[in-house]
Design a protein around this motif. Structure first.
Motif, PDB file in Angstrom:
ATOM      1  N   ILE A 198       0.814  -1.215   0.000  1.00  0.00           N
ATOM      2  CA  ILE A 198       0.000   0.000   0.000  1.00  0.00           C
ATOM      3  C   ILE A 198       0.849   1.268   0.000  1.00  0.00           C
ATOM      4  O   ILE A 198       0.330   2.362  -0.227  1.00  0.00           O
ATOM      5  N   SER A 199       2.145   1.130   0.278  1.00  0.00           N
ATOM      6  CA  SER A 199       2.990   2.324   0.336  1.00  0.00           C
ATOM      7  C   SER A 199       3.400   2.828  -1.041  1.00  0.00           C
ATOM      8  O   SER A 199       3.927   3.927  -1.166  1.00  0.00           O
ATOM      9  N   GLY A 200       3.177   2.017  -2.071  1.00  0.00           N
ATOM     10  CA  GLY A 200       3.539   2.437  -3.422  1.00  0.00           C
ATOM     11  C   GLY A 200       4.973   2.128  -3.798  1.00  0.00           C
ATOM     12  O   GLY A 200       5.433   2.560  -4.859  1.00  0.00           O
ATOM     13  N   VAL A 201       5.700   1.396  -2.940  1.00  0.00           N
ATOM     14  CA  VAL A 201       7.072   1.018  -3.288  1.00  0.00           C
ATOM     15  C   VAL A 201       7.066   0.127  -4.525  1.00  0.00           C
ATOM     16  O   VAL A 201       7.917   0.246  -5.410  1.00  0.00           O
ATOM     17  N   VAL A 202       6.092  -0.792  -4.579  1.00  0.00           N
ATOM     18  CA  VAL A 202       5.894  -1.599  -5.784  1.00  0.00           C
ATOM     19  C   VAL A 202       4.976  -0.816  -6.709  1.00  0.00           C
ATOM     20  O   VAL A 202       3.802  -0.605  -6.402  1.00  0.00           O
ATOM     21  N   GLY A 203       5.495  -0.346  -7.823  1.00  0.00           N
ATOM     22  CA  GLY A 203       4.720   0.484  -8.730  1.00  0.00           C
ATOM     23  C   GLY A 203       3.619  -0.300  -9.427  1.00  0.00           C
ATOM     24  O   GLY A 203       3.544  -1.533  -9.331  1.00  0.00           O
ATOM     25  N   SER A 204       2.749   0.427 -10.114  1.00  0.00           N
ATOM     26  CA  SER A 204       1.623  -0.207 -10.801  1.00  0.00           C
ATOM     27  C   SER A 204       1.504   0.360 -12.209  1.00  0.00           C
ATOM     28  O   SER A 204       1.871   1.501 -12.480  1.00  0.00           O
ATOM     29  N   GLU A 205       0.958  -0.462 -13.097  1.00  0.00           N
ATOM     30  CA  GLU A 205       0.693  -0.068 -14.464  1.00  0.00           C
ATOM     31  C   GLU A 205      -0.411  -0.962 -15.000  1.00  0.00           C
ATOM     32  O   GLU A 205      -0.834  -1.922 -14.330  1.00  0.00           O
ATOM     33  N   PHE A 206      -0.907  -0.641 -16.183  1.00  0.00           N
ATOM     34  CA  PHE A 206      -1.995  -1.445 -16.753  1.00  0.00           C
ATOM     35  C   PHE A 206      -1.443  -2.731 -17.357  1.00  0.00           C
ATOM     36  O   PHE A 206      -1.725  -3.829 -16.888  1.00  0.00           O
ATOM     37  N   ALA A 240       2.647   8.107 -10.689  1.00  0.00           N
ATOM     38  CA  ALA A 240       2.852   9.367 -11.415  1.00  0.00           C
ATOM     39  C   ALA A 240       1.520  10.059 -11.700  1.00  0.00           C
ATOM     40  O   ALA A 240       1.370  11.266 -11.476  1.00  0.00           O
ATOM     41  N   VAL A 241       0.538   9.315 -12.176  1.00  0.00           N
ATOM     42  CA  VAL A 241      -0.755   9.916 -12.504  1.00  0.00           C
ATOM     43  C   VAL A 241      -1.476  10.361 -11.232  1.00  0.00           C
ATOM     44  O   VAL A 241      -2.101  11.436 -11.196  1.00  0.00           O
ATOM     45  N   GLU A 242      -1.398   9.567 -10.179  1.00  0.00           N
ATOM     46  CA  GLU A 242      -2.076   9.948  -8.934  1.00  0.00           C
ATOM     47  C   GLU A 242      -1.464  11.211  -8.334  1.00  0.00           C
ATOM     48  O   GLU A 242      -2.183  12.059  -7.793  1.00  0.00           O
ATOM     49  N   GLU A 243      -0.144  11.347  -8.415  1.00  0.00           N
ATOM     50  CA  GLU A 243       0.479  12.584  -7.936  1.00  0.00           C
ATOM     51  C   GLU A 243       0.043  13.776  -8.778  1.00  0.00           C
ATOM     52  O   GLU A 243      -0.239  14.863  -8.247  1.00  0.00           O
ATOM     53  N   VAL A 256      -3.097  18.783  -9.494  1.00  0.00           N
ATOM     54  CA  VAL A 256      -4.033  19.529 -10.336  1.00  0.00           C
ATOM     55  C   VAL A 256      -5.272  19.904  -9.533  1.00  0.00           C
ATOM     56  O   VAL A 256      -5.774  21.038  -9.625  1.00  0.00           O
ATOM     57  N   ARG A 257      -5.797  18.986  -8.730  1.00  0.00           N
ATOM     58  CA  ARG A 257      -6.971  19.300  -7.907  1.00  0.00           C
ATOM     59  C   ARG A 257      -6.678  20.416  -6.916  1.00  0.00           C
ATOM     60  O   ARG A 257      -7.544  21.238  -6.609  1.00  0.00           O
ATOM     61  N   ALA A 258      -5.449  20.447  -6.403  1.00  0.00           N
ATOM     62  CA  ALA A 258      -5.109  21.443  -5.389  1.00  0.00           C
ATOM     63  C   ALA A 258      -4.826  22.823  -5.984  1.00  0.00           C
ATOM     64  O   ALA A 258      -5.079  23.838  -5.337  1.00  0.00           O
ATOM     65  N   TRP A 297      -9.260  11.683 -16.520  1.00  0.00           N
ATOM     66  CA  TRP A 297      -7.908  11.172 -16.758  1.00  0.00           C
ATOM     67  C   TRP A 297      -8.061   9.902 -17.580  1.00  0.00           C
ATOM     68  O   TRP A 297      -8.392   8.843 -17.051  1.00  0.00           O
ATOM     69  N   ALA A 298      -7.842  10.023 -18.883  1.00  0.00           N
ATOM     70  CA  ALA A 298      -8.154   8.952 -19.823  1.00  0.00           C
ATOM     71  C   ALA A 298      -6.893   8.209 -20.234  1.00  0.00           C
ATOM     72  O   ALA A 298      -5.778   8.526 -19.814  1.00  0.00           O
TER      73      ALA A 298
END
Length: 533
Positions: free
Chosen positions: A38-46, A324-327, A332-334, A346-347
């Protein structure tokens, strides 16, 4: 072999004697793995990006670019790309495709960059395609006023089909006012520029096409007795052409249109000199009836779900897609305040990744439930079925650690690997628990049955694990073209099986002793009682 069995026997007895310590260590390992996940150390992609052995580059110029300037920029960029020693050949095109399926103008330039085998690359770029793309981007950025995007030939078609935008990833901002959309789009680009990993960032501008706007002065038109519709019809006929009749060729019909010759409609002065016949018979020019102004208009307008939108394209390199996208979304929201009625989507690949994760969160519990039902029907006991599943829950630890060590991101491919890992881990638990129950039915005490069962089932368990591990090891270590999709799947299974092997031969016996009772209902014991009758 006998030496190993004696050592394993003593280590199992040590683990059983200190079962609280063993179970506590297992709990700490599970907690640490969960924190890593859950910490994001292991990255994610599609999906893992396949190496197609080529690069597809796209340069987007100003919307008002004509064919001469577009061709000049295309030739200049093609020579820059061909100058890299890693490039075999470069094929370029400007404008829309020949089949007419795209509305793109001369501001769009595209390049197919065919690459040599990686063995012939310079050492600085060997096995690192992203570094080569970065070097190309630096070189092409010397051409002013061009937004560059890099992908691969097949991937580019898939990405454009998913997002509807010529880019790997896209931010779509929906709203009514094109000027407001472009202004807010510039703000989003400025914010995303500070996000590490975001590359090829650019705003697809829809404004910038010079238009000659003719505004009818109603007072002047009324003075000559001319209606606004008369002015509009004159402009349409002179410039665009108007159908006056039809030509028949067999069963085919064609409109016959008429309009002014080119010299009478290709300049502002010529258009303003277009004459309209007034009711009095006087010939009045458009300059006397309208106010002509040259303003920037839209070269094309993007729409989706009956709403206008403007697109921001970008790519992610040197970082996993998810973080990267979540950051970027958080920043952008802030920092970007959207007007009422405007919203952002975000497409692209990120949207597909989130959709696949939601489906995986549905498939995973269903898979575990089906496994539990099968185990329950086999053991005729909820306790042993739950114990087997508890052993299965430890299997993902090795897969997650394998992803972390190899620097592989979590994707759909690795998710499928975890599901396959569950099946093999269940088999290991069934082999050991069923044999321990068999020994207890023969009169062994709980601890003696666990020790003997663990020792006698060690060889079958190791054979089951090692066969699958060695079979997938080449896929996990492969680096050739086309191996990117299978490598995460194999890495998860190989790492998970190696960890599950160590965990099962120590943790499963300990957990069995912890939950077993002398009053347990053993199916094998019942079978032996019924057999003499």
């Amino acid at each position: 072999m006998e030496f190993l069995r004696r050592k394993y026997r003593s280590s199992v007895r040590w683990a059983l004697a200190r079962r609280q310590l063993t179970l506590s260590a297992a709990a700490v390992v599970i907690l640490a793995t969960f924190v890593l996940l859950i910490s994001g150390v292991v990255g994610s992609e599609f999906l893992p990006h396949l190496d197609e052995g080529a690069i597809w580059a796209r340069g987007t110029l100003a919307p008002s670019t004509g064919p001469t300037e577009g061709t000049r920029i295309m030739d200049q960029a093609r020579l820059m790309l061909a100058a890299f020693p890693e490039v075999k050949q470069v094929v370029s095109q400007v404008g829309r495709p020949d089949d007419g399926t795209d509305t793109t103008g001369f501001f769009n330039t595209e390049y197919f960059v065919d690459l040599k085998p990686k063995e012939q690359w310079r050492p600085v770029f060997h096995e690192d395609k992203d570094a080569l793309i970065t070097a190309m981007d630096v070189q092409l950025s010397k051409i002013p006023g061009v937004l560059w995007n890099f992908s691969q030939p097949i991937s580019d078609n898939m990405e454009e089909a998913v997002s509807g935008v010529k880019g790997e990833l896209a931010v779509k901002m929906y709203g009514d006012d094109l000027k407001q959309l472009e202004a807010k789009g510039d703000e989003v680009v400025g914010v995303m520029r500070g996000v590490p990993g975001v590359q090829d960032l650019g705003l697809f501008r829809v404004l910038g096409q010079p238009n000659l706007n003719l505004s009818v002065d109603r007072r002047k038109a009324a003075r000559y007795g001319i209606n606004v519709s008369d002015v509009q019809e004159a402009v349409e006929t002179a410039i665009g052409g108007k159908a006056v009749t039809q030509v028949l060729q067999n069963e085919q019909r064609y409109d016959l249109t008429v309009r002014y010759i080119k010299s009478d409609r290709d300049t502002r002065e010529a258009i303003e000199n277009i004459r309209i016949v007034a009711p009095s018979g006087a010939r009045i020019s458009l300059a006397q009836l309208t106010n002509a102004q040259v303003r920037d208009g839209a070269s094309e307008i993007y729409r989706e779900s009956n709403s206008r939108y403007i697109a921001i394209k970008y790519s992610v390199r040197g970082r996993d897609l998810g973080s990267a996208v979540e950051e970027a979304m958080q920043k952008v929201r802030a920092k970007v305040q959207l007007p009422v009625g405007y919203h952002i989507d975000w497409a692209g690949e990120y949207e597909s990744q989130k959709r696949s994760q939601r489906r995986l969160m549905i498939v995973l519990p269903i898979t575990i439930l089906v496994i539990y039902i099968i185990l329950f029907t086999m053991f005729k006991s909820a306790k042993w079925a739950a114990l087997t599943l508890a052993n299965v829950s430890m299997a993902p630890i090795g897969g997650i650690l394998a992803l972390l060590i190899t620097g592989t991101h979590f994707s759909v491919s690795s998710g499928v690997g975890f599901l396959a890992l569950f099946g093999v881990s269940v088999q290991v638990g069934v082999i050991m628990i069923e044999y321990i129950n068999h020994l207890r039915a023969q009169g062994y005490s709980i601890e003696d049955a666990v020790v003997e069962g663990a020792i006698l089932r060690l060889r079958p368990i190791m054979m089951t694990m090692l066969v699958a591990t060695l079979g997938l090891l080449p896929a996990a270590l492969s680096r050739g073209i086309g191996s990117d999709s299978q490598r995460p799947f194999a890495i998860v299974i190989v790492g998970g099986l190696l960890a599950a092997l160590f965990i099962s031969i120590y943790l499963l016996p300990t957990m069995y002793v912890w939950v077993a009772r002398d009053t347990d209902k053993l199916p094998l014991a019942e079978a032996e009682i019924e057999e003499p009758a």
